[in-house]
Write a protein that holds these residues in place. Sequence first.
Motif, PDB file in Angstrom:
ATOM      1  N   GLY A 185       1.190  -1.328   0.267  1.00 56.83           N
ATOM      2  CA  GLY A 185      -0.201  -0.180  -0.171  1.00 56.83           C
ATOM      3  C   GLY A 185       0.603   1.501  -0.367  1.00 56.83           C
ATOM      4  N   GLY A 186       2.231   1.099  -0.559  1.00 59.91           N
ATOM      5  CA  GLY A 186       2.883   2.267   0.011  1.00 59.91           C
ATOM      6  C   GLY A 186       3.363   2.802   1.404  1.00 59.91           C
ATOM      7  N   GLY A 187       3.250   1.906   2.512  1.00 60.20           N
ATOM      8  CA  GLY A 187       3.817   2.301   3.747  1.00 60.20           C
ATOM      9  C   GLY A 187       5.327   1.687   3.436  1.00 60.20           C
ATOM     10  N   GLY A 188       6.318   2.511   4.590  1.00 58.99           N
ATOM     11  CA  GLY A 188       7.533   2.448   5.121  1.00 58.99           C
ATOM     12  C   GLY A 188       7.842   1.010   5.236  1.00 58.99           C
ATOM     13  N   ALA A 189       9.332   0.686   5.575  1.00 60.27           N
ATOM     14  CA  ALA A 189       9.710  -0.832   6.333  1.00 60.27           C
ATOM     15  C   ALA A 189       9.142  -0.478   7.541  1.00 60.27           C
ATOM     16  CB  ALA A 189      11.495  -0.898   6.678  1.00 60.27           C
ATOM     17  N   PHE A 190       9.047   1.005   8.799  1.00 55.62           N
ATOM     18  CA  PHE A 190       9.015   0.872   9.403  1.00 55.62           C
ATOM     19  C   PHE A 190       7.510   0.901  10.102  1.00 55.62           C
ATOM     20  CE2 PHE A 190       7.176   3.884  13.759  1.00 55.62           C
ATOM     21  CZ  PHE A 190       7.956   3.734  14.373  1.00 55.62           C
ATOM     22  N   ALA A 191       6.694   1.502   8.936  1.00 63.45           N
ATOM     23  CA  ALA A 191       4.830   1.016   9.186  1.00 63.45           C
ATOM     24  C   ALA A 191       4.238  -0.189   9.128  1.00 63.45           C
ATOM     25  CB  ALA A 191       4.248   1.439   8.558  1.00 63.45           C
ATOM     26  N   ALA A 192       5.086  -1.131   8.064  1.00 60.40           N
ATOM     27  CA  ALA A 192       4.913  -2.560   7.994  1.00 60.40           C
ATOM     28  C   ALA A 192       5.582  -3.260   9.215  1.00 60.40           C
ATOM     29  CB  ALA A 192       5.912  -3.125   6.768  1.00 60.40           C
ATOM     30  N   SER A 193       6.889  -2.705   9.826  1.00 62.49           N
ATOM     31  CA  SER A 193       7.150  -3.592  11.690  1.00 62.49           C
ATOM     32  C   SER A 193       6.380  -3.641  12.500  1.00 62.49           C
ATOM     33  CB  SER A 193       8.703  -3.189  11.016  1.00 62.49           C
ATOM     34  OG  SER A 193       9.508  -2.900  10.909  1.00 62.49           O
ATOM     35  N   GLY A 194       5.411  -1.894  12.394  1.00 61.69           N
ATOM     36  CA  GLY A 194       4.675  -2.231  13.329  1.00 61.69           C
ATOM     37  C   GLY A 194       3.526  -2.475  13.197  1.00 61.69           C
ATOM     38  N   ALA A 195       3.540  -2.830  11.945  1.00 58.45           N
ATOM     39  CA  ALA A 195       1.985  -3.624  11.875  1.00 58.45           C
ATOM     40  C   ALA A 195       1.737  -5.031  12.409  1.00 58.45           C
ATOM     41  CB  ALA A 195       1.281  -3.939  10.417  1.00 58.45           C
ATOM     42  N   GLY A 196       3.377  -5.977  11.931  1.00 56.50           N
ATOM     43  CA  GLY A 196       3.468  -6.691  11.885  1.00 56.50           C
ATOM     44  C   GLY A 196       3.580  -6.917  13.791  1.00 56.50           C
ATOM     45  N   LEU A 197       4.673  -6.221  14.598  1.00 57.24           N
ATOM     46  CA  LEU A 197       4.653  -6.454  15.929  1.00 57.24           C
ATOM     47  C   LEU A 197       2.526  -6.630  16.428  1.00 57.24           C
ATOM     48  CD1 LEU A 197       6.140  -6.184  18.416  1.00 57.24           C
ATOM     49  CD2 LEU A 197       5.881  -3.779  18.684  1.00 57.24           C
ATOM     50  N   LEU A 198       2.139  -5.626  15.744  1.00 60.77           N
ATOM     51  CA  LEU A 198       0.598  -5.155  16.647  1.00 60.77           C
ATOM     52  C   LEU A 198      -0.301  -6.686  16.332  1.00 60.77           C
ATOM     53  CD1 LEU A 198      -0.863  -1.638  15.373  1.00 60.77           C
ATOM     54  CD2 LEU A 198      -0.241  -2.483  18.139  1.00 60.77           C
ATOM     55  N   MET A 199       0.182  -6.947  15.002  1.00 61.95           N
ATOM     56  CA  MET A 199      -0.435  -8.437  14.463  1.00 61.95           C
ATOM     57  C   MET A 199       0.230  -9.889  15.852  1.00 61.95           C
ATOM     58  SD  MET A 199      -2.722  -8.288  12.332  1.00 61.95           S
ATOM     59  CE  MET A 199      -2.705  -9.967  11.350  1.00 61.95           C
ATOM     60  N   ASN A 200       1.106  -9.133  16.578  1.00 62.50           N
ATOM     61  CA  ASN A 200       1.772 -10.339  16.831  1.00 62.50           C
ATOM     62  C   ASN A 200       1.513 -10.202  18.245  1.00 62.50           C
ATOM     63  OD1 ASN A 200       3.575 -12.380  15.704  1.00 62.50           O
ATOM     64  ND2 ASN A 200       4.971 -11.486  15.288  1.00 62.50           N
ATOM     65  N   GLY A 201       0.958  -8.750  18.577  1.00 62.34           N
ATOM     66  CA  GLY A 201       0.196  -9.098  19.974  1.00 62.34           C
ATOM     67  C   GLY A 201      -0.645  -9.841  20.371  1.00 62.34           C
ATOM     68  N   ARG A 202      -1.898 -10.935  19.377  1.00 66.19           N
ATOM     69  CA  ARG A 202      -2.734 -11.807  19.803  1.00 66.19           C
ATOM     70  C   ARG A 202      -1.950 -13.308  20.843  1.00 66.19           C
ATOM     71  NH1 ARG A 202      -0.258 -13.155  14.602  1.00 66.19           N
ATOM     72  NH2 ARG A 202      -0.252 -15.079  14.121  1.00 66.19           N
ATOM     73  N   PHE A 203      -0.043 -13.145  20.411  1.00 66.81           N
ATOM     74  CA  PHE A 203       0.134 -14.369  21.402  1.00 66.81           C
ATOM     75  C   PHE A 203       0.359 -13.939  22.462  1.00 66.81           C
ATOM     76  CE2 PHE A 203       2.335 -14.795  17.107  1.00 66.81           C
ATOM     77  CZ  PHE A 203       1.838 -15.338  16.650  1.00 66.81           C
ATOM     78  N   LEU A 204      -0.297 -13.027  22.907  1.00 67.80           N
ATOM     79  CA  LEU A 204      -0.092 -12.655  24.572  1.00 67.80           C
ATOM     80  C   LEU A 204      -0.367 -13.255  25.468  1.00 67.80           C
ATOM     81  CD1 LEU A 204       1.439 -11.235  27.023  1.00 67.80           C
ATOM     82  CD2 LEU A 204       0.281  -9.216  26.441  1.00 67.80           C
ATOM     83  N   PRO A 205      -2.412 -12.957  24.899  1.00 69.76           N
ATOM     84  CA  PRO A 205      -3.872 -13.968  25.069  1.00 69.76           C
ATOM     85  C   PRO A 205      -3.104 -15.307  25.032  1.00 69.76           C
ATOM     86  CG  PRO A 205      -3.607 -12.663  24.008  1.00 69.76           C
ATOM     87  CD  PRO A 205      -2.601 -12.204  23.821  1.00 69.76           C
ATOM     88  N   MET A 206      -2.801 -15.712  23.674  1.00 68.27           N
ATOM     89  CA  MET A 206      -2.612 -16.996  23.941  1.00 68.27           C
ATOM     90  C   MET A 206      -1.435 -17.440  24.635  1.00 68.27           C
ATOM     91  SD  MET A 206      -2.460 -16.930  19.253  1.00 68.27           S
ATOM     92  CE  MET A 206      -1.475 -18.870  19.259  1.00 68.27           C
ATOM     93  N   GLY A 207      -0.518 -17.160  24.996  1.00 62.87           N
ATOM     94  CA  GLY A 207       0.635 -17.226  25.789  1.00 62.87           C
ATOM     95  C   GLY A 207       0.068 -17.858  27.270  1.00 62.87           C
ATOM     96  N   PHE A 208      -1.113 -17.302  27.773  1.00 64.74           N
ATOM     97  CA  PHE A 208      -1.830 -17.976  28.891  1.00 64.74           C
ATOM     98  C   PHE A 208      -1.991 -18.768  29.539  1.00 64.74           C
ATOM     99  CE2 PHE A 208      -2.951 -13.144  29.225  1.00 64.74           C
ATOM    100  CZ  PHE A 208      -1.786 -12.344  29.845  1.00 64.74           C
TER     101      PHE A 208
END
Length: 231
Positions: free
Chosen positions: A61-84
């Motif tokens: 969509g035209g975003g940079g590496a920083f924005a892409a990394s941020g989106a990936g990090l947010l997506m991986n936030g689901r692992f926190l509740p899974m970790g419980f």
Amino acid sequence: MSATVRAGVRRGMPVFPATVALGVSFGVLAVPLMGVVAPVLMSAIVYAGGSQFAAVGVLAGGGGAFAASGAGLLMNGRFLPMGFAFAPAFRGGRAWRAVQGQAVIDAAMVLGRDEDGTYDRKLLFGISATQFVGWVGGTALGVFAGENLPDPDAFGLDAIFPAFYIALLGSELHRVRARVAAVLAVGVVLAGSAFMPPGVPVVAAAAVALIGLIPERGGGEDSGPEKEETA
């Protein structure tokens, strides 16, 4: 390799083809945006399809590496509740438990759960190893053989990703709280997608889905008469 790890490998094999197909789709989509080496390394190191597809979507969509990394990090936030749910299965100090936490993947969350809702770490290792081979191998296939493969959208590979997770979810819907959590989580994602940045609705849905970890009481579907002890 222990018998339990081998059992995990066998348990992970039914979804292995879907994991390979997902990897191929990611590899094909990532090459024009990331080159040849980066997608394979990303699959091997990040090893999280949701965050990787989110990053590719941002880059496309035209975003940079920083924005892409941020989106990936947010997506991986689901692992926190899974970790419980996974945490009680791991042993050792913090560093070693963190290494064992690499077995926390979506497929293992469903395929590795015992009837009593607990997890065996060796079973998780076997499942995770199977999916790792399929994901990284599929990515490499998509990267290096992508020119000989159909366009992901035309071939329907874009539908495999949601279908994969719907199939995993289906085996959990026998529990009342799991059905409630699923409905609420889907509602959060659909509503949030209209105004939230990529990845945020998934994190919010993961937080809502924590209610699925609460044991059912009072005659729920998971409850039943206690077994009498025998001499």
